[in-house]
Design a protein around this motif. Structure first.
Motif, PDB file in Angstrom:
ATOM      1  N   ARG A  36     -10.521  -6.133  -4.185  1.00  0.00           N
ATOM      2  CA  ARG A  36      -9.060  -6.202  -4.346  1.00  0.00           C
ATOM      3  C   ARG A  36      -8.423  -4.820  -4.262  1.00  0.00           C
ATOM      4  N   ASN A  37      -9.171  -3.789  -4.655  1.00  0.00           N
ATOM      5  CA  ASN A  37      -8.669  -2.420  -4.567  1.00  0.00           C
ATOM      6  C   ASN A  37      -9.016  -1.749  -3.239  1.00  0.00           C
ATOM      7  N   GLY A  38      -9.513  -2.524  -2.297  1.00  0.00           N
ATOM      8  CA  GLY A  38      -9.921  -1.936  -1.026  1.00  0.00           C
ATOM      9  C   GLY A  38      -9.997  -2.974   0.064  1.00  0.00           C
ATOM     10  N   VAL A  39     -11.009  -2.817   0.916  1.00  0.00           N
ATOM     11  CA  VAL A  39     -11.150  -3.661   2.098  1.00  0.00           C
ATOM     12  C   VAL A  39     -12.558  -4.240   2.126  1.00  0.00           C
ATOM     13  N   SER A 332     -13.557   0.770  -1.231  1.00  0.00           N
ATOM     14  CA  SER A 332     -12.564   0.595  -2.286  1.00  0.00           C
ATOM     15  C   SER A 332     -11.930   1.929  -2.664  1.00  0.00           C
ATOM     16  N   ASP A 333     -10.656   1.854  -3.038  1.00  0.00           N
ATOM     17  CA  ASP A 333      -9.863   3.054  -3.330  1.00  0.00           C
ATOM     18  C   ASP A 333      -8.986   2.783  -4.554  1.00  0.00           C
ATOM     19  N   HIS A 339      -4.598   4.928   1.224  1.00  0.00           N
ATOM     20  CA  HIS A 339      -3.593   3.979   1.704  1.00  0.00           C
ATOM     21  C   HIS A 339      -4.236   2.876   2.547  1.00  0.00           C
ATOM     22  N   LEU A 340      -5.295   2.315   1.992  1.00  0.00           N
ATOM     23  CA  LEU A 340      -5.949   1.187   2.638  1.00  0.00           C
ATOM     24  C   LEU A 340      -5.070  -0.058   2.537  1.00  0.00           C
ATOM     25  N   ARG A 341      -5.367  -1.024   3.374  1.00  0.00           N
ATOM     26  CA  ARG A 341      -4.714  -2.337   3.267  1.00  0.00           C
ATOM     27  C   ARG A 341      -5.445  -3.106   2.160  1.00  0.00           C
ATOM     28  N   LEU A 379     -10.014   1.115  10.481  1.00  0.00           N
ATOM     29  CA  LEU A 379      -9.948  -0.343  10.352  1.00  0.00           C
ATOM     30  C   LEU A 379      -9.340  -0.722   9.003  1.00  0.00           C
ATOM     31  N   GLY A 380      -9.713   0.020   7.964  1.00  0.00           N
ATOM     32  CA  GLY A 380      -9.185  -0.275   6.638  1.00  0.00           C
ATOM     33  C   GLY A 380      -7.720   0.080   6.480  1.00  0.00           C
TER      34      GLY A 380
END
Length: 485
Positions: A36-39, A332-333, A339-341, A379-380
């Motif tokens: 949820r915090n990343g891709v 994850s970030d 600024h990942l989606r 991609l992320g």
């Protein structure tokens, strides 16, 4: 300061054993939060799905053709010029690995400042009749001395009576949960947070041995799954139905008809190990919050390969089927530095060789020309990028030696010793139950995928391609000549 980087790898975890990915049984709340915090990359593969070559891909960013490990072979030295930890250390990162490395020699730092090592039970280091003192298990493992110091000098990794490749038998962990190898990796990793150099960003690799056998979860976790109505493994219409040699009665079987009760217990224990891992990873995240580093750390989670777990009456890994070759892969970030989606899923096909360039890209470190993988960061972020059309994987595996090519929507497998071909429509048949190679409606696709494999194998020293055609029966090798010299 550059962001901290946390690489979490587990050993032998299937791609589908995430509740975030829709698994109906397995509970993975902390990994779900990572996604949820990343891709989440849903089409991630291990090109050569066993421990040693998979780790070569992770640490070098190379394809199997470049790093040279196209099967499983021990005691081949790791002499790569550019490895992930070394590249990060050169630009000021404080680097450490806790857990499994599976390199040669076993104390090879591979660019890390420090390694706290537990590779699991490795046969070649346990064989007392063939090893020198310097190669013996007591000298190359850090977990076992730690365990004996706390729980008894006579303890050993074999006390449960479970083999390290026994994918069909299970029993609960017999000691305090805090002494389990999974807990140990987290305990040692938390200690790294205490003693790291605070002036430097850190790269920490938390490398778990589980859910690789032995299937020995703590009792509380086994209780979560034991006795549930677990889904049966899938069995394709091409799978062997008979087991005349009773191979399924062997606890370390590669395939066969395993007694149902034993198989259900093993599946429950496998799921339990994954939830245990998830909770211990959550324990480390709590420590990161306490040390104030959670929100300036990028986390990448992946597995080195999967576990067939009875799919198509097959077990363990090395084969090209989804349960073996497809892996979880999450970038994850938590602090939204990249600024990942966040909370999205990417369909592009990625591979373990992409881990090194991704992490170097995040650290703004030049990517060595030896690297074949690509950073998944664009991609992320949904940034413009030219991506690969497919990946090529393989494994030297005796009469079952094979090559595969896939883009995540279809997969072509060629068994190099027998010439058998398989083609699966992964969009309609994600568990590979129907081999469509003889279906005329797929003739053009079959030709395209075969040509892609021929392109990948041209010029290989084994002689897999002759006059533009696949050559059946070539002698296979686990390592290519350039790393044996």
């Amino acid at each position: 300061m550059k962001p901290n980087i946390l690489l979490i790898t587990v050993d032998q975890m299937r791609w589908d054993c995430l509740s975030y990915a829709g698994h109906p049984i397995v509970e993975t709340p902390n990994l779900d939060q990572l996604a949820r915090n990343g891709v989440h990359f849903r089409n991630a593969y291990s090109a050569t799905p066993t421990c040693v070559p998979a780790r070569a891909a992770i640490m070098t960013g190379m394809s199997q053709r470049s790093h040279g490990r196209v099967g499983y072979q021990e005691k081949v030295p790791w002499n790569y010029e550019h490895m992930l930890a070394g590249e990060l250390a050169q630009v000021g990162y404080h680097t450490q690995c806790v857990g499994k490395m599976h390199v040669d020699p076993v104390r090879n730092l591979c660019g890390f400042h420090n390694v706290v090592l537990h590779d699991g039970y490795l046969h070649h280091n346990r064989f007392k009749h063939t090893n020198t003192v310097a190669e013996s298990f007591d000298h190359c493992d850090d977990y076992l001395p730690w365990l004996r110091d706390r729980a008894g000098a006579s303890l050993d990794l074999t006390d449960l009576g479970l083999d390290c490749n026994a994918s069909t038998v299970a029993r609960p962990w017999h000691l305090a949960e805090s002494l389990h190898p999974t807990n140990w990796v987290v305990t040692q990793s938390i200690d790294f947070l205490r003693r790291r150099d605070p002036r430097k960003p850190f790269f920490h690799w938390m490398s778990f041995v589980r859910p690789h056998p032995p299937f020995d979860p703590p009792q509380a976790y086994l209780d979560l799954y034991d006795g549930l109505d677990l889904p049966d493994p899938v069995v394709g219409n091409w799978a062997k139905r008979e087991d005349p040699e009773l191979a399924g009665l062997n606890p370390t079987t590669f395939g066969g008809n395993v007694p149902r009760r034993r198989l259900k217990k093993a599946i429950a224990a496998y799921y339990a190990l994954i939830t245990h891992l998830d909770h211990q990873i959550g324990r480390f995240f709590q420590a990161m919050e306490e040390y104030g580093v959670m929100h300036n750390t990028i986390v990448l989670f992946a597995s080195d390969h999967g576990e067939l777990l009875g799919d198509h009456r097959l077990f363990r890994k090395a084969l090209a089927y989804e349960g073996s070759a497809k892996v979880p892969f999450i970038l994850s970030d938590p602090g939204d530095l990249l600024h990942l989606r966040r909370g999205t899923t990417v369909d592009n096909v990625v591979e373990l060789r992409d881990i090194m360039p991704t992490l170097l890209d995040i650290a703004d470190v030049p990517i060595p020309t030896s690297v074949d993988g690509k950073s998944v960061l664009p991609l992320g972020q949904n940034s413009p990028t030219v991506w690969r059309d497919y990946i090529h994987g393989e494994h030297a595996y005796g009469n079952m030696s094979h090559h595969y090519v896939t883009d995540g929507t279809a997969k072509y497998i060629w068994y190099s010793q027998t010439g058998e071909e398989q083609l699966f429509n992964l969009q309609m048949d994600p568990m590979e139950c129907v081999n469509v190679v003889a279906d005329g409606a797929y003739a053009d696709q079959l030709r395209m995928w075969r040509e892609r494999l021929i392109h990948e194998l041209k010029g290989r020293e084994e002689g897999y391609v002759t006059d533009g055609k696949l050559q059946t029966g070539c002698a296979v090798k686990a390592c290519l000549n350039h790393i044996l010299q």
